[in-house]
Design an enzyme around this catalytic site. Structure first.
Site, PDB file in Angstrom:
ATOM      1  N   ARG A 184      -0.323   3.986  -0.874  1.00 39.75           N
ATOM      2  CA  ARG A 184      -1.459   5.126  -0.041  1.00 39.75           C
ATOM      3  C   ARG A 184      -1.062   6.351  -1.475  1.00 39.75           C
ATOM      4  O   ARG A 184      -1.975   7.262  -0.851  1.00 39.75           O
ATOM      5  CB  ARG A 184      -0.640   5.771   0.766  1.00 39.75           C
ATOM      6  N   HIS A 206       0.986  -0.939   0.033  1.00 39.54           N
ATOM      7  CA  HIS A 206      -0.109   0.138   0.391  1.00 39.54           C
ATOM      8  C   HIS A 206       0.846   1.269   0.140  1.00 39.54           C
ATOM      9  O   HIS A 206       1.099   0.930   1.056  1.00 39.54           O
ATOM     10  CB  HIS A 206      -0.690   0.151   1.221  1.00 39.54           C
ATOM     11  N   ASP A 224       1.942  -7.533   2.526  1.00 41.57           N
ATOM     12  CA  ASP A 224       1.444  -6.240   2.844  1.00 41.57           C
ATOM     13  C   ASP A 224       1.776  -4.910   3.691  1.00 41.57           C
ATOM     14  O   ASP A 224       1.085  -4.539   4.627  1.00 41.57           O
ATOM     15  CB  ASP A 224       0.437  -6.876   3.722  1.00 41.57           C
ATOM     16  N   HIS A 273      -2.626 -12.703   1.909  1.00 36.93           N
ATOM     17  CA  HIS A 273      -1.840 -12.984   3.447  1.00 36.93           C
ATOM     18  C   HIS A 273      -3.134 -13.665   4.044  1.00 36.93           C
ATOM     19  O   HIS A 273      -3.743 -14.361   5.412  1.00 36.93           O
ATOM     20  CB  HIS A 273      -2.812 -11.807   4.317  1.00 36.93           C
ATOM     21  N   GLY A 289      -2.777  -2.649  10.326  1.00 40.03           N
ATOM     22  CA  GLY A 289      -1.852  -2.537   9.187  1.00 40.03           C
ATOM     23  C   GLY A 289      -0.085  -2.458   9.459  1.00 40.03           C
ATOM     24  O   GLY A 289      -0.178  -1.598  10.689  1.00 40.03           O
ATOM     25  N   HIS A 335       1.025   3.780   8.268  1.00 40.04           N
ATOM     26  CA  HIS A 335       0.089   5.067   9.222  1.00 40.04           C
ATOM     27  C   HIS A 335       1.059   6.084   9.748  1.00 40.04           C
ATOM     28  O   HIS A 335       1.878   5.118  10.029  1.00 40.04           O
ATOM     29  CB  HIS A 335      -0.427   3.530   9.347  1.00 40.04           C
TER      30      HIS A 335
END
Lengths: 323, 429
Positions: free
Chosen positions: B71, B69, B311, B238, B330, B315
């Protein structure tokens, strides 16, 4: 002879607290019970110590009980109550923690809806942290006052058979009771609707029995948990009628048992749901003793966590020693 | 620790072992790179070339992460395509498939083209994954065919499981001839029921809402039945429970063309990491029991699971310093992926080469990507690994814009010494 001391810095839960520490906290609790019977109920033990009661979740009796305990010990008390609404407004845990730190409080008594929040608080402040209930995790002073009430009634905890009745899954009272009672050598059976018993609860050392009558036959005492009304609103408990007939502590049910089972309830009660009024007010109930013991055992906790600790060689918390 | 700079004109990697995941063969020998391409060692001037001492090291194809990710667009405060690429390079990765749960989500060809254009000059190759449904809302199919034509390599509503079985069935039929997988984050959100950690003895002790293993396994079972029914390519991300590994194994034995991945954190951590209410250990699916951890690693060992995928989920500090109920799910994973996977799988008896396969040929096969041959004339897409090096993962090793990981302070065996990709290189220390 010096006072016995406890090895705890904070009281975050009863999980992991040694039998010796629990014993000391209960014994001191009984000493304070005597103080509470005196005409003048105040002692100067915590003069000059500032304590804040930080309640992020509704509470009447726990907050009053702590406040009374603090005032009986002559601590300076500040109260802060905020509903869950202020949490959702963005007052994050971190800001709370930093504010407490900046205000140089000696102790924080905190109730918060999130499990682990008091643990997190303890990691970042110098103050002594006392958990007054963190979500569905623990409520250690409730566990202590329940054990004190049992000790008072039976003169022992070891080997005592205790049933915990109700919504175990969502109950911090159940967890603190389980951890404390198992440590003290009591036997614990949990009983309630199957879907409100966590599937792994057996790994905490308790037995599970869904039949309330069997549990009442077996037990020396039962701790009756409050059924939250929202469980019914969510459709998780079908009806008051069914709960009461299957799990309620009713007069008829107690009358079927020869043994005098001691009844505890952490309050506030839903009379007519989990417990009948007649039972709550009857001879077998120790519910009002629990309330008084709550003040005494909270005094004990505050005393041991905040009182002078010469034995550890730390500088005394008091500028001048009390005599 | 390490730096990312422009690749010198001439590089000589001396004294190492070259492992080719295409042929699965190893040979001793020096590797020479000139102007970003592999060449014969004799072709470069030993005095001008930058020399890497690779004694004791393995040189192999750069890693491929099929689940990250980055973002961008929308949460560039957590990660961007650029910063994510730096994290990837530091972790030995040269290609990354980025998930579409951005703001707005990548659910049309414009979004796919945006990602590709924004990542043209980055040091790693970025492959966009498109959303299965518009806005990842699970209600209407997204423009899957247009997204494929624009360059999407797979479809997923990642983070938002496709709950509606009919919707997923339609998506699988719709994409059957495209040859790219549909990836469904497998969790029944009703059974998950607000769980913030694995349901087990520990969640019971901590009083935290538990997410049971069957919330994942029951959804995987449904998805595998749909894959069998439609004959389309389904990829299970996952995998975290022993039950799920058994289900994937069972359906593979039945001949269903499915693939599945495991994340390094599910290989090396258990729910014990949440013991101190550490929000950095809050991840979906959650860290599971020791038995689950071993079953997932066993699934990689026996081929039930096809590859490792990070994965990587950045954050902000602010997000993660909330309490455990409010903090988002996450953890970042690119920089620690090889160390964690190599350490854990090594303890399970896997060789370094097998771990490399799970990070190169395995993910390439899942996504239908071609590996770059390790031959003169080909683009240099390499990683240099020190399989025996013990190192402690610290903040200095993080190149991501975020640093949310419970692995800081862990000691790993096996380290990325250098990564070479698209005219850049990462060198350790």
């Amino acid at each position: 002879m010096s006072e016995p001391t406890v090895s705890l810095r904070h009281l975050l839960g009863l999980e992991g607290v040694s039998a010796q520490d629990i014993q000391v906290l209960l014994e001191t609790g009984f000493s304070f019970r005597e103080v509470l019977e005196r005409p003048i109920k105040k002692v100067p033990t915590l003069t000059g110590i500032s304590v804040v009661n930080l309640f992020f979740e509704g509470s009447t009796r726990t907050r009053i009980s702590f406040e009374l305990a603090e005032k009986r010990l002559s601590a300076d008390v500040t109260n802060f109550s905020a509903g869950a609404s202020s949490l959702s407004k963005g007052e994050g845990l971190k800001d709370t923690i930093q504010n407490i730190h900046a205000m140089k409080m000696d102790a924080v008594v905190m109730r918060h809806p999130v499990p682990g929040s008091t643990w997190q608080l303890s990691q970042f402040v110098d103050a002594v942290v006392i958990n007054a209930g963190d979500g569905t995790h623990e409520h250690p002073t409730q566990g202590l006052l329940d054990m004190m009430s049992l000790q008072e009634k039976f003169g022992r905890l070891k080997g005592l058979k205790v049933g915990i009745i109700g919504d175990i899954a969502h109950s911090r009272v159940a967890r603190s009771n389980i951890f404390g009672l198992i440590t003290m050598g009591a036997e614990v059976t949990v009983c309630g609707p199957g879907h409100l018993i966590p599937p792994y609860i057996g790994e905490l050392g308790v037995a599970v029995n869904g039949d309330i009558d069997e549990v009442l036959t077996w037990a020396d005492a039962v701790n009756v948990l409050r059924i939250q009304r929202e469980r019914m609103a969510d459709g998780i408990i079908p009806s008051v009628r069914e709960y009461r007939s299957r799990f309620g502590i009713t007069n008829e049910r107690l009358a079927r048992h020869r043994k005098e089972v001691v009844i505890l309830h952490p309050g506030p009660m839903n009379r007519g749901v989990e417990i009948d009024s007649d039972v709550a007010d009857g001879d077998q109930a120790v519910i009002l003793d629990q309330v008084l013991n709550g003040v005494a055992v909270r005094m004990s906790v505050l005393f041991h966590l905040l009182g002078p600790r010469e034995s550890e060689g730390e500088p005394p918390l008091h500028p001048e020693e009390e005599t | 620790m390490g730096t990312i700079t422009a690749l010198p004109r001439e590089v000589l990697i001396k004294g190492g072992m070259l492992y080719d995941p295409i042929t699965r063969e190893s040979r001793k020998g020096d590797v020479a790179i000139k102007n970003g391409r592999l060449t014969e060692p004799g072709e470069i001037g030993a005095d001008k070339a930058k020399v890497i001492d690779a004694r004791g090291c393995i040189i192999t194809h750069g890693f491929i992460d099929i689940h990250a990710h980055f973002r961008e667009p929308g949460r560039e405060d957590k990660e961007t395509l650029a910063t994510g690429s730096q994290a990837a390079l530091a972790g030995g990765f040269t290609r990354v498939c980025v998930m579409p749960n951005t703001d707005p989500p990548i659910d049309g060809p414009e979004g796919v083209r945006f990602i590709l254009e924004r990542s043209e000059d980055l040091p790693v190759a970025i492959h966009p994954v498109g959303a299965v449904t518009k806005g990842q809302r699970g209600k209407e199919l997204a423009e899957l065919l247009e997204m494929k034509a624009a360059g999407a390599v797979a479809f997923s509503d990642d983070g938002e499981p496709v709950q509606d079985g009919q919707m997923l069935r339609r998506a699988l039929y719709y994409t059957r001839d495209l040859g790219v997988p549909v990836i469904n984050h497998a969790e029944d959100v009703r059974l998950r029921a607000g769980g913030v950690m694995n349901e087990g003895a520990l969640s019971t002790r901590l009083g935290l809402p538990g997410n049971p293993a069957l919330a994942e396994a029951s959804m995987i079972y449904r998805d595998l039945l749909l894959a069998e029914d439609t004959g389309s390519r389904l990829h299970v991300p996952h995998v975290s429970t022993a039950l799920s590994v058994d289900l994937v194994r069972h359906f593979k034995e039945r001949g269903v063309t499915i693939t599945a991945e495991a994340s390094p954190h599910h290989l090396g951590l258990t729910d014990e990491a949440v013991r101190d209410f550490d929000t950095h250990a809050k991840v979906a699916p959650p860290l599971r029991s020791e038995g689950d951890r071993q079953a997932v690693a066993g699934g990689l060992r026996d081929g039930t699971l096809d590859c490792i995928a990070t994965d990587h989920a950045p954050h902000t500090v602010e997000d993660k310093e909330q309490d455990l109920i409010q903090a988002p799910f996450g953890m970042i994973g690119l920089e620690s992926a090889f160390g964690m996977a190599h350490t854990t799988l090594g303890q399970m008896g896997l060789s370094t080469e097998q771990v490399i396969d799970l990070l190169t040929s395995g993910p390439a096969r899942v996504m239908g990507l071609e590996l770059t041959p390790l031959e003169p004339g080909e683009t240099a897409e390499l990683v240099v690994l020190a399989p025996d090096e013990e190192w402690t993962f610290t903040r200095e090793d993080i190149h991501s814009r975020s640093r949310n990981t419970p692995m800081l302070g862990m000691t790993f065996t096996g380290r990325v010494r250098a990564t070479i990709s698209r005219g850049s290189w990462f060198t350790c220390r």
